[in-house]
Scaffold this motif. Structure first.
Motif, mmCIF file in Angstrom:
data_model
loop_
_atom_site.group_PDB
_atom_site.id
_atom_site.type_symbol
_atom_site.label_atom_id
_atom_site.label_comp_id
_atom_site.label_asym_id
_atom_site.label_seq_id
_atom_site.Cartn_x
_atom_site.Cartn_y
_atom_site.Cartn_z
ATOM 1 N N ASN A 160 0.693 -1.172 0.092
ATOM 2 C CA ASN A 160 0.035 0.052 -0.151
ATOM 3 C C ASN A 160 0.815 1.297 -0.231
ATOM 4 O OD1 ASN A 160 -2.041 1.949 0.251
ATOM 5 N ND2 ASN A 160 -2.937 0.962 2.241
ATOM 6 N N SER A 161 1.416 1.757 -1.145
ATOM 7 C CA SER A 161 2.375 2.669 -1.223
ATOM 8 C C SER A 161 1.608 3.944 -1.076
ATOM 9 C CB SER A 161 2.942 2.630 -2.712
ATOM 10 O OG SER A 161 2.122 2.910 -3.568
ATOM 11 N N ASN A 162 0.284 4.240 -1.008
ATOM 12 C CA ASN A 162 -0.308 5.373 -0.627
ATOM 13 C C ASN A 162 -0.513 5.743 0.756
ATOM 14 O OD1 ASN A 162 -0.939 5.745 -3.540
ATOM 15 N ND2 ASN A 162 -2.733 4.503 -3.362
ATOM 16 N N ASP A 163 -0.250 4.691 1.612
ATOM 17 C CA ASP A 163 0.042 4.943 2.849
ATOM 18 C C ASP A 163 1.223 5.397 3.566
ATOM 19 O OD1 ASP A 163 0.116 4.651 5.829
ATOM 20 O OD2 ASP A 163 -1.425 2.820 5.598
ATOM 21 N N VAL A 164 1.579 6.515 3.929
ATOM 22 C CA VAL A 164 2.771 7.049 3.885
ATOM 23 C C VAL A 164 3.584 6.115 5.244
ATOM 24 C CG1 VAL A 164 4.094 9.046 5.103
ATOM 25 C CG2 VAL A 164 2.132 9.453 3.459
ATOM 26 N N SER A 165 2.665 5.594 6.237
ATOM 27 C CA SER A 165 3.351 5.009 7.254
ATOM 28 C C SER A 165 3.938 3.635 7.003
ATOM 29 C CB SER A 165 2.355 4.938 8.406
ATOM 30 O OG SER A 165 1.298 4.040 8.043
ATOM 31 N N LEU A 166 3.307 3.211 6.024
ATOM 32 C CA LEU A 166 3.759 1.955 5.517
ATOM 33 C C LEU A 166 4.944 2.001 4.556
ATOM 34 C CD1 LEU A 166 0.629 -0.375 5.306
ATOM 35 C CD2 LEU A 166 2.556 -0.720 6.606
ATOM 36 N N ALA A 167 4.790 3.017 3.572
ATOM 37 C CA ALA A 167 5.883 3.466 2.570
ATOM 38 C C ALA A 167 7.184 3.944 3.151
ATOM 39 C CB ALA A 167 5.269 4.617 1.685
ATOM 40 N N SER A 168 7.019 4.344 4.435
ATOM 41 C CA SER A 168 8.256 4.921 5.143
ATOM 42 C C SER A 168 8.876 3.607 5.795
ATOM 43 C CB SER A 168 7.917 5.954 5.923
ATOM 44 O OG SER A 168 7.123 5.487 7.040
ATOM 45 N N LEU A 169 10.297 4.027 6.176
ATOM 46 C CA LEU A 169 10.896 2.798 6.966
ATOM 47 C C LEU A 169 10.892 3.408 8.245
ATOM 48 C CD1 LEU A 169 14.206 2.641 4.571
ATOM 49 C CD2 LEU A 169 12.185 1.060 4.682
ATOM 50 N N ILE A 170 11.292 2.623 9.344
ATOM 51 C CA ILE A 170 11.271 2.582 10.576
ATOM 52 C C ILE A 170 12.590 3.505 10.611
ATOM 53 C CG2 ILE A 170 11.810 1.790 12.863
ATOM 54 C CD1 ILE A 170 9.637 -0.556 11.899
ATOM 55 N N ASN A 171 12.617 4.479 11.455
ATOM 56 C CA ASN A 171 13.914 5.334 11.682
ATOM 57 C C ASN A 171 13.895 6.146 12.949
ATOM 58 O OD1 ASN A 171 12.595 8.206 11.317
ATOM 59 N ND2 ASN A 171 11.778 7.030 9.305
ATOM 60 N N GLY A 172 15.334 6.474 13.154
ATOM 61 C CA GLY A 172 15.198 7.463 14.529
ATOM 62 C C GLY A 172 15.111 6.445 15.855
ATOM 63 N N GLU A 173 15.698 6.946 16.792
ATOM 64 C CA GLU A 173 15.569 6.392 18.273
ATOM 65 C C GLU A 173 14.237 6.493 18.936
ATOM 66 O OE1 GLU A 173 17.923 4.343 19.404
ATOM 67 O OE2 GLU A 173 18.978 4.174 17.663
ATOM 68 N N GLU A 174 13.865 5.404 19.423
ATOM 69 C CA GLU A 174 12.493 5.755 20.174
ATOM 70 C C GLU A 174 12.771 6.158 21.543
ATOM 71 O OE1 GLU A 174 11.985 1.447 19.393
ATOM 72 O OE2 GLU A 174 11.500 1.926 17.466
ATOM 73 N N ASN A 175 12.123 6.816 22.154
ATOM 74 C CA ASN A 175 12.350 7.571 23.573
ATOM 75 C C ASN A 175 11.585 6.622 24.753
ATOM 76 O OD1 ASN A 175 9.604 8.344 23.115
ATOM 77 N ND2 ASN A 175 9.959 10.329 24.379
ATOM 78 N N VAL A 176 11.183 5.433 24.589
ATOM 79 C CA VAL A 176 10.699 4.411 25.688
ATOM 80 C C VAL A 176 11.463 3.259 25.301
ATOM 81 C CG1 VAL A 176 8.463 5.607 25.433
ATOM 82 C CG2 VAL A 176 8.892 3.522 24.081
ATOM 83 N N ALA A 177 11.428 2.697 26.444
ATOM 84 C CA ALA A 177 12.295 1.217 26.546
ATOM 85 C C ALA A 177 11.842 0.258 25.281
ATOM 86 C CB ALA A 177 12.289 0.681 27.848
ATOM 87 N N PRO A 178 12.895 -0.518 25.037
ATOM 88 C CA PRO A 178 12.506 -1.497 23.924
ATOM 89 C C PRO A 178 11.656 -2.562 24.414
ATOM 90 C CG PRO A 178 14.797 -1.241 24.072
ATOM 91 C CD PRO A 178 14.309 -0.456 25.047
ATOM 92 N N TYR A 179 11.253 -3.147 25.446
ATOM 93 C CA TYR A 179 10.242 -3.998 26.361
ATOM 94 C C TYR A 179 9.085 -3.273 26.070
ATOM 95 C CZ TYR A 179 9.595 -1.692 30.732
ATOM 96 O OH TYR A 179 9.663 -0.799 31.846
ATOM 97 N N ILE A 180 8.800 -1.776 26.163
ATOM 98 C CA ILE A 180 7.586 -1.188 26.331
ATOM 99 C C ILE A 180 7.167 -1.293 24.912
ATOM 100 C CG2 ILE A 180 6.519 0.979 26.393
ATOM 101 C CD1 ILE A 180 8.434 1.570 28.872
#
Length: 263
Positions: free
Chosen positions: A33-53
Motif C-alpha cells: 500500500n504505497s499510498n499509505d505514508v506510514s507503510l511506505a516509510s522505513l522505521i527510523n530514529g531512536e525511540e524514547n521509550v524502552a524496547p520492552y515497552i
C-alpha cells in the motif's frame, strides 16, 4: 518457581544454541500500500521509550486490532500487573483511550504496558506518568502494528493468542505465556533490531512442549512449525519441528523442562 524466560536465563546453552537460529528459514516481507505514508516509510530514529515497552505495545495493539478480542483480553497481563498494586483504575482509564492506531491510542498503550513488568518480574521499573511516546516512537509502533496485521493476512488465521499451558507446567517451569498460534504453528513476536538468538528459539520450543503436555494437548500435537515474526525488520523465521535432532529434544525435555520420560 520459574517462568520459561527465567529458566532459560539459568542454563548455559552450547555454542550456537540448543535450537540453532540457523535452522530457521527466513522470509523478508515487503511493505504494501504505497499510498499509505506510514507503510511506505522505513522505521527510523531512536525511540524514547524502552524496547520492552515498544515490543509489548506492538504485540498487544496487534491483538486488539485483529478484532478477535476486547481490549481487556488483549491487555490481560497488564491488568494482572495492576492488580498487584491496586491500580486497576489507572489501567482501565488508559485502556479507554485506546481506540485504534492514532497517536493518543499508541501513547496510552505505551503507558499502560509498564504494568506487565510488575506481573512478570515482581517490580515496576517505571510508572505510567514517566512514559510519553514521542513522534518517532509513535510512528514506528504504528508501522510495526500495520506490518503485523499484514503478516497475519499472509500466514493464516490466529486460533489462539496469549496462551497459557495449564497442566503442562513442571517443578522447573511453573509458568509461561506464548504469543500466538495458528492451526499448525506457534508464533512469537520479537521486536528486535537484530536476528533471533538461541534464547528466543529455545523459548519458542519450550512453549511447544508445554502445549503438548497441557490440557489442550490435542491442539498442540497438531503443531508442526515454530515461527518468529519481527515487525521491526519485517522478517519471518520458520522451523519445521521434525528438523530438531532427537537428542536435543530429549535433553530439553528432561533436563530443562523436567519431564520424567523422553518425548
Amino acid at each position: 518457581m520459574s517462568t520459561v524466560t527465567q529458566r532459560i536465563k539459568s542454563i548455559r546453552q552450547p555454542r550456537g544454541g540448543l535450537i540453532s537460529p540457523k535452522l530457521f528459514r527466513i522470509e523478508k516481507l515487503e511493505d504494501r500500500n504505497s499510498n499509505d505514508v506510514s507503510l511506505a516509510s522505513l522505521i527510523n530514529g531512536e525511540e524514547n521509550v524502552a524496547p520492552y515497552i515498544v515490543g509489548t505495545a506492538v504485540d498487544y495493539l496487534t491483538r486488539y486490532m485483529l478484532g478477535k478480542c476486547s481490549k481487556e483480553i488483549a491487555f490481560e497481563t497488564t491488568l494482572r500487573g495492576s492488580w498487584i498494586l491496586g491500580e486497576t483504575d489507572i489501567v482501565k482509564s488508559l485502556l479507554e483511550d485506546i481506540t485504534g492506531l492514532d497517536d493518543k491510542s499508541i501513547d496510552s498503550a505505551c503507558k499502560v504496558v509498564v504494568y506487565d513488568d510488575l506481573y512478570r518480574t515482581g517490580r515496576l521499573r517505571i510508572s505510567p506518568e514517566e512514559v510519553s511516546a514521542d513522534r518517532t516512537t509513535i510512528q514506528n509502533i504504528r508501522l510495526m502494528v500495520k506490518r503485523s496485521l499484514l503478516f497475519w493476512e499472509k500466514y493464516g488465521t490466529v486460533v489462539k493468542q496469549g496462551m497459557t499451558f495449564d497442566g503442562g507446567y513442571t517443578p522447573l517451569v511453573t509458568s509461561g505465556e506464548g504469543d500466538y498460534a495458528t492451526k499448525d504453528t506457534i508464533w512469537e513476536f520479537k521486536v528486535l533490531k537484530g536476528e533471533p538468538t538461541p534464547k528466543h528459539t529455545l523459548q519458542l520450543y519450550m512453549y511447544y512442549l508445554l502445549g503438548i503436555h497441557s490440557i489442550e494437548s490435542e491442539f498442540y500435537t497438531k503443531i508442526t512449525h515454530l515461527g518468529i515474526f519481527n515487525p521491526r525488520l519485517n522478517k519471518v523465521y520458520l522451523l519445521d519441528i521434525p528438523q530438531i535432532p532427537v537428542e536435543t529434544v530429549n535433553y530439553i525435555y528432561k533436563n530443562i523442562m523436567g519431564y520424567r520420560t523422553e518425548i
